[in-house]
Design a protein around this motif. Structure first.
Motif, short mmCIF file in Angstrom:
data_model
loop_
_atom_site.label_atom_id
_atom_site.label_comp_id
_atom_site.label_asym_id
_atom_site.label_seq_id
_atom_site.Cartn_x
_atom_site.Cartn_y
_atom_site.Cartn_z
N ASP A 108 -3.06 -2.81 -2.37
CA ASP A 108 -2.70 -1.99 -0.49
C ASP A 108 -1.51 -1.31 -1.54
OD1 ASP A 108 -3.43 -3.66 1.15
OD2 ASP A 108 -1.28 -5.43 0.77
N LEU A 109 -1.76 -0.87 -3.15
CA LEU A 109 -1.04 0.25 -3.82
C LEU A 109 -1.19 1.55 -3.05
CD1 LEU A 109 1.49 0.25 -5.14
CD2 LEU A 109 0.08 1.45 -7.08
N ASP A 110 -2.64 2.12 -3.09
CA ASP A 110 -2.49 3.11 -2.39
C ASP A 110 -2.26 3.79 -0.88
OD1 ASP A 110 -3.21 4.22 -4.80
OD2 ASP A 110 -5.19 4.01 -4.60
N ARG A 111 -1.76 2.55 -0.31
CA ARG A 111 -1.56 2.82 1.23
C ARG A 111 -0.13 2.70 1.41
NH1 ARG A 111 -2.63 -1.40 4.99
NH2 ARG A 111 -3.66 -2.74 3.63
N ARG A 112 -0.06 1.09 0.69
CA ARG A 112 1.87 1.33 0.62
C ARG A 112 2.70 1.00 -0.22
NH1 ARG A 112 2.72 -2.79 5.21
NH2 ARG A 112 -0.03 -3.57 5.75
N PHE A 113 2.48 2.57 -1.12
CA PHE A 113 3.01 2.88 -1.66
C PHE A 113 4.28 3.60 -1.50
CE2 PHE A 113 4.21 6.78 -4.72
CZ PHE A 113 5.16 6.14 -5.31
N VAL A 114 5.61 3.52 -1.91
CA VAL A 114 6.61 4.69 -0.83
C VAL A 114 7.35 4.72 -2.48
CG1 VAL A 114 7.60 2.38 -1.10
CG2 VAL A 114 9.02 4.73 -0.18
N HIS A 115 7.79 5.70 -2.79
CA HIS A 115 9.07 6.39 -3.77
C HIS A 115 10.08 6.04 -3.24
CE1 HIS A 115 10.10 9.42 -6.60
NE2 HIS A 115 11.37 9.64 -5.80
N VAL A 116 10.94 5.86 -3.58
CA VAL A 116 12.56 4.96 -3.69
C VAL A 116 13.57 6.12 -4.41
CG1 VAL A 116 14.22 3.59 -3.20
CG2 VAL A 116 12.05 3.16 -2.31
N PRO A 117 14.17 7.42 -4.24
CA PRO A 117 15.05 7.90 -5.18
C PRO A 117 16.32 6.36 -5.16
CG PRO A 117 15.46 8.80 -3.18
CD PRO A 117 13.96 7.47 -2.81
N LEU A 118 16.53 7.30 -6.58
CA LEU A 118 17.86 6.36 -6.95
C LEU A 118 18.89 6.66 -6.28
CD1 LEU A 118 19.89 4.90 -8.87
CD2 LEU A 118 19.56 6.85 -10.25
N ASP A 119 19.98 5.89 -5.95
CA ASP A 119 21.39 5.83 -4.41
C ASP A 119 21.97 6.95 -5.60
OD1 ASP A 119 23.54 5.90 -3.34
OD2 ASP A 119 23.04 3.79 -2.89
N ALA A 120 22.25 7.75 -4.96
CA ALA A 120 22.78 9.08 -5.52
C ALA A 120 24.30 8.50 -6.67
CB ALA A 120 23.79 10.25 -4.95
#
Length: 119
Positions: free
Chosen positions: A91-103
């Motif tokens: 599922d990686l390709d279809r469920r991928f999300v980029h989560v930025p570091l909390d400032a």
């Protein structure tokens, strides 16, 4: 990765990102590494080294290698935790999300790992 002065900061940042990966989504060691400007292998090492309490407190299982492979030392546990959420490495390709570091945690080396009621 040697336990340098930066280790605590990087570990806290990796755990911050993992704690904010939405249920049903996946990301990669490389994506987290790119966000933190560290090699993907450092992220993988931190997650593979988590103790039992931290593995229960953080969604480490939502992080895969770019090829979809699982944590070698805990592949069975990794796969089982994914299945509980209805996920699979495929599922990686279809469920991928980029989560930025909390400032808020970007420069704080002492950011504690928040625990739920059982922690």
């Amino acid at each position: 990765m040697a336990r340098s002065a930066n280790y605590a900061r990087i570990r806290a940042q990796v755990l911050d990102i993992c704690a904010r990966i939405p249920e049903g989504r996946l990301t990669t060691y490389a994506a987290i590494g790119d966000e933190l400007e560290v090699p993907a292998r450092h992220v993988a090492y931190i997650l593979a080294s988590l103790g039992d309490a931290d593995r229960d407190a953080v969604a480490w299982h939502r992080v895969l290698a770019e090829d979809g492979s699982l944590v070698r030392r805990r592949a069975d546990e990794h796969a089982a935790r994914l299945r509980v959420e209805g996920l699979a490495p495929e599922d990686l390709d279809r469920r991928f999300v980029h989560v930025p570091l909390d400032a808020e945690h970007r420069a704080d080396p002492a950011t504690p790992l928040e625990r739920g009621p059982a922690g």
